[in-house]
Design a protein around this motif. Structure first.
Motif, PDB file in Angstrom:
ATOM      1  N   PRO A  50       0.733  -1.141  -0.300  1.00  0.00           N
ATOM      2  CA  PRO A  50       0.125   0.064  -0.411  1.00  0.00           C
ATOM      3  C   PRO A  50       1.468   0.985   0.173  1.00  0.00           C
ATOM      4  O   PRO A  50       0.176   2.140   0.040  1.00  0.00           O
ATOM      5  N   ASP A  51       1.907   1.808   0.864  1.00  0.00           N
ATOM      6  CA  ASP A  51       2.665   2.374   0.123  1.00  0.00           C
ATOM      7  C   ASP A  51       4.505   2.497   0.186  1.00  0.00           C
ATOM      8  O   ASP A  51       5.259   3.260   0.233  1.00  0.00           O
ATOM      9  N   GLU A  52       4.469   1.022  -0.077  1.00  0.00           N
ATOM     10  CA  GLU A  52       5.553   0.769  -1.088  1.00  0.00           C
ATOM     11  C   GLU A  52       7.007   1.477  -0.077  1.00  0.00           C
ATOM     12  O   GLU A  52       7.705   1.191  -1.072  1.00  0.00           O
ATOM     13  N   LYS A  53       7.126   0.640   1.040  1.00  0.00           N
ATOM     14  CA  LYS A  53       8.199   1.134   1.945  1.00  0.00           C
ATOM     15  C   LYS A  53       8.270  -0.979   2.111  1.00  0.00           C
ATOM     16  O   LYS A  53       7.667  -1.619   1.935  1.00  0.00           O
ATOM     17  N   TYR A  54       9.769  -0.741   1.979  1.00  0.00           N
ATOM     18  CA  TYR A  54      10.289  -2.274   2.201  1.00  0.00           C
ATOM     19  C   TYR A  54      11.244  -2.541   3.390  1.00  0.00           C
ATOM     20  O   TYR A  54      11.673  -1.257   3.756  1.00  0.00           O
ATOM     21  N   GLY A  55      12.012  -3.293   3.573  1.00  0.00           N
ATOM     22  CA  GLY A  55      12.778  -3.561   4.431  1.00  0.00           C
ATOM     23  C   GLY A  55      14.109  -5.141   3.659  1.00  0.00           C
ATOM     24  O   GLY A  55      13.315  -6.100   3.379  1.00  0.00           O
ATOM     25  N   PHE A  56      15.210  -5.070   4.336  1.00  0.00           N
ATOM     26  CA  PHE A  56      15.889  -6.338   3.989  1.00  0.00           C
ATOM     27  C   PHE A  56      16.647  -6.905   5.380  1.00  0.00           C
ATOM     28  O   PHE A  56      16.474  -6.291   5.866  1.00  0.00           O
ATOM     29  N   PHE A  57      17.191  -7.709   4.962  1.00  0.00           N
ATOM     30  CA  PHE A  57      17.992  -8.436   5.631  1.00  0.00           C
ATOM     31  C   PHE A  57      19.280  -9.283   5.462  1.00  0.00           C
ATOM     32  O   PHE A  57      18.134 -10.402   4.643  1.00  0.00           O
ATOM     33  N   ARG A 119      -4.823   2.595  -6.995  1.00  0.00           N
ATOM     34  CA  ARG A 119      -4.457   1.808  -6.903  1.00  0.00           C
ATOM     35  C   ARG A 119      -2.885   1.199  -5.983  1.00  0.00           C
ATOM     36  O   ARG A 119      -2.036   2.361  -6.454  1.00  0.00           O
ATOM     37  N   ILE A 120      -2.834  -0.172  -6.138  1.00  0.00           N
ATOM     38  CA  ILE A 120      -1.555  -0.673  -5.867  1.00  0.00           C
ATOM     39  C   ILE A 120      -0.624  -0.660  -6.288  1.00  0.00           C
ATOM     40  O   ILE A 120      -0.785  -1.294  -7.277  1.00  0.00           O
ATOM     41  N   THR A 121       0.346  -0.266  -6.959  1.00  0.00           N
ATOM     42  CA  THR A 121       1.918  -0.462  -7.749  1.00  0.00           C
ATOM     43  C   THR A 121       1.992  -1.210  -7.785  1.00  0.00           C
ATOM     44  O   THR A 121       2.295  -2.170  -6.256  1.00  0.00           O
ATOM     45  N   PRO A 122       2.450  -2.140  -9.279  1.00  0.00           N
ATOM     46  CA  PRO A 122       2.540  -3.376  -9.134  1.00  0.00           C
ATOM     47  C   PRO A 122       4.137  -3.451  -8.675  1.00  0.00           C
ATOM     48  O   PRO A 122       5.559  -2.280  -8.888  1.00  0.00           O
ATOM     49  N   TRP A 123       4.279  -4.604  -7.775  1.00  0.00           N
ATOM     50  CA  TRP A 123       5.988  -5.143  -7.754  1.00  0.00           C
ATOM     51  C   TRP A 123       6.010  -6.704  -7.380  1.00  0.00           C
ATOM     52  O   TRP A 123       5.318  -7.556  -8.151  1.00  0.00           O
TER      53      TRP A 123
END
Length: 157
Positions: A50-57, A119-123
């Motif tokens: 919904p907000d295009e936020k992400y996290g990696f580890f 709408r939700i951005t494709p990913w």
């Protein structure tokens, strides 16, 4: 009268024997085997669509640790609906296969549509043995919607 008590006694004996036998079944039953060791160096990607936020580890000793920390990083970045979208690992040593069937994909990538709409951005997210392959698979998954996508982030363990 005597035959009734013998039948009753036999019935009690049968019930008691059945109960003991059932108890023996439960006591000799082996507990489920623990999951195999999770060998390798684990990484995960979490994404909040919904907000295009992400996290990696990357660099975790266990799969769950990589997932938990990727989720925390996504949430720390104010992701409102963070979920793990890719999990992958690298060999610690070339002979450390744990026979779990979980592949040793060394790299992962997240691709997101260039333009967002209401709408939700494709990913798309995926992992592969190389960075180039992981990026290509993530882009392909994202572009299935017909959108143009860019690799937002990649990581290799």
């Amino acid at each position: 009268m005597r035959s009734k008590s013998v039948v009753a006694a036999i019935g009690v004996l049968l019930v008691s024997t059945a109960h003991l036998w059932a108890a023996d079944l439960f006591t000799t039953e082996q507990p489920p085997a623990p999951p195999p060791d999770e060998r390798g160096i684990w990484a995960a990607i979490a994404y909040s669509a919904p907000d295009e936020k992400y996290g990696f580890f990357w660099g975790a000793d266990k799969r769950q640790e990589a997932m938990d920390i990727a989720l925390k990083h996504c949430e720390r970045d104010k992701g409102s609906n963070c979920v793990v979208v890719s999990i992958f690992r690298n060999h610690r040593h070339w002979d450390d296969d744990d026979k779990s069937g979980f592949p040793y994909n060394h790299c992962g990538a997240l691709a997101v549509g260039k333009e967002s709409s209401k709408r939700i951005t494709p990913w798309g997210a995926n992992s592969a043995p190389t960075r180039r392959e992981a990026e290509g698979l993530a882009l392909k998954a994202c572009e299935r919607t017909g959108s143009q996508c860019l690799v937002r982030e990649w990581v290799c363990t």
